[in-house]
Design a protein around this motif. Structure first.
Motif, short mmCIF file in Angstrom:
data_model
loop_
_atom_site.label_atom_id
_atom_site.label_comp_id
_atom_site.label_asym_id
_atom_site.label_seq_id
_atom_site.Cartn_x
_atom_site.Cartn_y
_atom_site.Cartn_z
N UNK A 296 0.82 -1.21 0.00
CA UNK A 296 0.00 0.00 0.00
C UNK A 296 0.85 1.26 0.00
N UNK A 297 2.18 1.07 -0.01
CA UNK A 297 3.08 2.22 -0.05
C UNK A 297 3.56 2.70 1.29
N UNK A 298 3.29 1.94 2.35
CA UNK A 298 3.71 2.32 3.70
C UNK A 298 4.88 1.44 4.12
N UNK A 299 6.08 2.05 4.26
CA UNK A 299 7.28 1.33 4.67
C UNK A 299 7.68 1.82 6.06
N UNK A 300 7.41 1.02 7.05
CA UNK A 300 7.64 1.43 8.44
C UNK A 300 9.11 1.73 8.71
N UNK A 301 10.03 0.88 8.23
CA UNK A 301 11.45 1.09 8.51
C UNK A 301 11.95 2.37 7.84
N UNK A 302 11.48 2.63 6.61
CA UNK A 302 11.90 3.85 5.92
C UNK A 302 11.39 5.09 6.66
#
Length: 328
Positions: A296-302
């Motif tokens: 969905x385009x959500x990268x927690x680590x980034x």
């Protein structure tokens, strides 16, 4: 050696719902053993008119309303030479759509050449899309891996690891938590359309059974119901289970996005070390939900790294500002 796929095999396919082809043989039965080598089709309009350069004779030949009307015209004019030339090639079969019946001269030539003539009630556009999908699935590159394929929150998760590491036990706990089993022990993976991995059981009869050490073979359908199984699923995440190695440095932030190459397709991969006290099913669930977020385009680590960098930059600016004011 790969087994040859014949016209008879095409007729014998157990297809369901949107893949049903509604095929039947109406002539040339002795040619049903002809091999289909190319997962594609051809509309022989140019060949019927006498143009045979680049004639794709190795493909299945589709005759729709236009080709059928042209055959009727050839029959009225008594011109059969182009049809005879078409059947002089080793074409696998011809298929008439819309339930159309070929002219008698066409059937006679097909019988002489030993080429099977098939018929479907489906319109040309519908049949074309279906047979291309079926052929791409049949001719797709495939391999069998030792692992467990399970659907977790809509994500197809392939569990890999050494024998006895606990893949089936983790999958069993996931089933208890409401997720669905696709295959245990032997997973057949097909690469469809070059970048789409589909997994199913290598043995359809034993696919929804699991081998649990200490319990033996269990029937997942009987124990958990039909809602706990599915026949195939796209592989979107690989989870590699391994025994905890104190000498190995594991990724703690998730910034290193690893992938695993399967049939030329790179699939996101996470490594989960196993040791007493770790709840592996919860970790697998979390990995699946995190993969959904990434899609969905959500990268927690980034996002975490970006926030840390912003904080460090703001702290640095603040320190420089305070130090400058103190000097003044």
């Amino acid at each position: 050696m790969k087994q040859k796929f014949t016209v008879l095999d095409l007729l014998s396919q157990e297809l369901k719902e949107h893949d049903v082809l509604e095929l039947k043989c109406i002539a040339g039965r002795k040619g049903l053993i002809r091999v289909i080598e190319v997962p594609n089709i051809n509309r022989p309009g140019l060949a019927l008119s006498g143009f045979f350069e680049s004639f794709a004779y190795k493909r299945i030949q589709i005759f729709g309303r236009g080709e059928h009307a042209y055959l009727r015209k050839l029959e009225e004019e008594g011109r059969y030479e182009n049809v005879r030339k078409i059947f002089s090639y080793e074409i696998p079969c011809v298929i008439f759509t819309h339930g159309l019946t070929p002219p008698e001269f066409f059937v006679s030539i097909a019988e002489e050449s030993g080429c099977p003539v098939l018929q479907t009630q489906l319109p040309s556009a519908t049949f074309t899309s279906r047979i291309l999908r079926v052929l791409n699935n049949i001719f797709a590159p495939r391999e069998v891996v030792h692992g467990v394929l399970i659907e977790v929150f809509g994500i197809g998760v392939l569990l890999l690891g050494e024998s006895g590491v606990g893949k089936s036990e983790a999958a069993l706990e996931l089933l208890e938590r409401g997720h669905r089993l696709v295959a245990d022990d032997a997973v057949e993976i097909r690469c469809v359309a070059g970048n789409y991995l589909l997994g199913t059981s290598a043995n359809r009869l034993l696919g929804h059974h699991m081998e649990i050490r200490g319990l033996g073979i269990i029937n997942v359908t009987h124990l958990f119901g039909v809602g706990a199984i599915r026949d195939e699923k796209r592989i979107q995440l690989v989870v590699h289970l391994e025994q905890w190695d104190p000498e190995k440095e594991y990724d703690r932030l998730g910034s290193q996005e690893k992938t695993r190459d399967i049939l030329g397709v790179k699939v996101p991969c996470v490594e989960i070390p196993i040791k007493p006290g770790r709840n592996i099913p919860i970790l697998i669930e979390t990995a699946a939900m995190n993969e959904r977020l990434k899609q969905m385009g959500v990268h927690s680590s980034r996002e975490f790294n970006e926030q840390v960098m912003k904080w460090l930059e703001s702290e640095n600016v603040r320190t420089i500002y305070l130090h400058k004011n103190h000097m003044e």
